[in-house]
Write a protein that holds these residues in place. Structure first.
Motif, PDB file in Angstrom:
ATOM      1  N   ALA A  57       0.940  -1.221  -0.023  1.00 26.64           N
ATOM      2  CA  ALA A  57      -0.013   0.030  -0.106  1.00 26.64           C
ATOM      3  C   ALA A  57       0.935   1.186  -0.165  1.00 26.64           C
ATOM      4  O   ALA A  57       0.705   2.151  -0.871  1.00 26.64           O
ATOM      5  CB  ALA A  57      -1.047  -0.127   1.263  1.00 26.64           C
ATOM      6  N   LEU A  58       1.813   1.320   0.827  1.00 21.07           N
ATOM      7  CA  LEU A  58       2.756   2.417   1.078  1.00 21.07           C
ATOM      8  C   LEU A  58       3.721   2.810  -0.343  1.00 21.07           C
ATOM      9  O   LEU A  58       3.714   3.815  -0.836  1.00 21.07           O
ATOM     10  CB  LEU A  58       3.459   2.388   2.128  1.00 21.07           C
ATOM     11  CG  LEU A  58       2.836   2.614   3.273  1.00 21.07           C
ATOM     12  CD1 LEU A  58       4.089   2.320   4.591  1.00 21.07           C
ATOM     13  CD2 LEU A  58       2.456   3.978   3.627  1.00 21.07           C
ATOM     14  N   ALA A  59       4.092   1.569  -1.133  1.00 20.87           N
ATOM     15  CA  ALA A  59       4.903   1.661  -2.250  1.00 20.87           C
ATOM     16  C   ALA A  59       4.105   2.039  -3.424  1.00 20.87           C
ATOM     17  O   ALA A  59       4.417   2.671  -4.119  1.00 20.87           O
ATOM     18  CB  ALA A  59       5.425   0.317  -2.291  1.00 20.87           C
ATOM     19  N   SER A  60       2.850   1.583  -3.349  1.00 17.82           N
ATOM     20  CA  SER A  60       1.795   2.216  -4.276  1.00 17.82           C
ATOM     21  C   SER A  60       1.514   3.719  -4.275  1.00 17.82           C
ATOM     22  O   SER A  60       1.391   4.059  -5.373  1.00 17.82           O
ATOM     23  CB  SER A  60       0.492   1.304  -4.196  1.00 17.82           C
ATOM     24  OG  SER A  60      -0.682   1.958  -5.215  1.00 17.82           O
ATOM     25  N   ALA A  84      -3.629   6.228   9.820  1.00 15.92           N
ATOM     26  CA  ALA A  84      -2.714   6.466   8.496  1.00 15.92           C
ATOM     27  C   ALA A  84      -3.913   6.186   7.272  1.00 15.92           C
ATOM     28  O   ALA A  84      -3.933   6.957   6.242  1.00 15.92           O
ATOM     29  CB  ALA A  84      -1.760   5.380   8.506  1.00 15.92           C
ATOM     30  N   GLY A  85      -4.591   5.027   7.406  1.00 14.59           N
ATOM     31  CA  GLY A  85      -5.638   4.750   6.395  1.00 14.59           C
ATOM     32  C   GLY A  85      -6.629   5.977   6.206  1.00 14.59           C
ATOM     33  O   GLY A  85      -6.812   6.291   4.895  1.00 14.59           O
ATOM     34  N   MET A 137      -6.076   1.916   1.799  1.00 13.67           N
ATOM     35  CA  MET A 137      -6.410   2.114   3.049  1.00 13.67           C
ATOM     36  C   MET A 137      -6.730   0.726   3.926  1.00 13.67           C
ATOM     37  O   MET A 137      -6.318   0.657   4.972  1.00 13.67           O
ATOM     38  CB  MET A 137      -7.810   2.936   3.107  1.00 13.67           C
ATOM     39  CG  MET A 137      -8.221   3.473   4.558  1.00 13.67           C
ATOM     40  SD  MET A 137     -10.043   3.993   4.675  1.00 13.67           S
ATOM     41  CE  MET A 137     -10.794   2.411   4.135  1.00 13.67           C
ATOM     42  N   ASP A 138      -7.761  -0.192   3.189  1.00 14.87           N
ATOM     43  CA  ASP A 138      -7.706  -1.349   3.707  1.00 14.87           C
ATOM     44  C   ASP A 138      -6.550  -1.889   4.069  1.00 14.87           C
ATOM     45  O   ASP A 138      -6.285  -2.892   5.299  1.00 14.87           O
ATOM     46  CB  ASP A 138      -8.837  -2.204   2.895  1.00 14.87           C
ATOM     47  CG  ASP A 138     -10.174  -1.638   2.776  1.00 14.87           C
ATOM     48  OD1 ASP A 138     -10.652  -0.707   3.594  1.00 14.87           O
ATOM     49  OD2 ASP A 138     -10.974  -2.077   1.897  1.00 14.87           O
ATOM     50  N   MET A 139      -5.596  -2.007   3.156  1.00 15.64           N
ATOM     51  CA  MET A 139      -4.497  -2.894   3.513  1.00 15.64           C
ATOM     52  C   MET A 139      -3.691  -2.282   4.698  1.00 15.64           C
ATOM     53  O   MET A 139      -2.796  -2.889   5.219  1.00 15.64           O
ATOM     54  CB  MET A 139      -3.653  -2.865   2.175  1.00 15.64           C
ATOM     55  CG  MET A 139      -4.018  -3.586   0.979  1.00 15.64           C
ATOM     56  SD  MET A 139      -3.345  -2.941  -0.471  1.00 15.64           S
ATOM     57  CE  MET A 139      -1.948  -4.112  -0.485  1.00 15.64           C
TER      58      MET A 139
END
Length: 151
Positions: free
Chosen positions: A93-96, A124-125, A145-147
């Motif tokens: 998620a963060l890399a995306s 954070a989400g 966000m879910d991740m």
């Protein structure tokens, strides 16, 4: 290439889509392949050689994406000392987000970054979802966000 890099590549590919010609992205940048912003991230000398020799092919696009993701993960490791300890879903998620925004815009997500540093993945989400990007890329951001929240 690790398993998580492959999963990250699949996530990026699914959300970016492959285009073998230059187009203008919503941010007004010249872009090609799977979201390579060539205005801010120009081709390296060996990428230029590959483009000259092979053209804008899926093979060259893969090479560029692998390099972009290596840079992305390196940037996240520099930002979060414990990045390697994050769950696979949170890393993706963060890399995306970093891949999509670039480092400068990613760093403007101060509340999200602070929440991550405090191990508050729900905040954070929510910060990510409530951003301008969250409204522009609703489905992708909801998935990220879910991740982040579920880990």
């Amino acid at each position: 290439v690790t398993i998580s890099t492959l999963s990250l590549m699949n996530f990026i590919k699914r959300h970016e889509g492959l285009r073998l010609i230059i187009y203008i992205c919503p941010a007004g940048k010249r872009t090609i392949f799977w979201g390579r912003n060539i205005d801010d991230n120009p081709f390296s000398p060996d990428e230029i050689v590959a483009l000259i020799e092979k053209g804008a092919t899926t093979e060259v696009a893969e090479m560029c994406l692998k390099r972009d993701l290596e840079w992305t993960i390196s940037s996240l490791r520099n930002e979060f000392a414990d990045y390697d300890n994050f769950s696979k879903a949170r890393k993706i998620a963060l890399a995306s987000v970093m891949f999509n925004l670039g480092r400068t815009k990613f760093m403007k997500f101060k509340f999200m970054i602070s929440a991550i540093r405090h191990d508050d993945w729900v905040a954070a989400g929510i910060e990510l979802l409530n951003s301008k990007r969250g409204k522009q890329l609703k489905n992708r951001t909801e998935e990220e966000m879910d991740m982040l929240i579920q880990g």
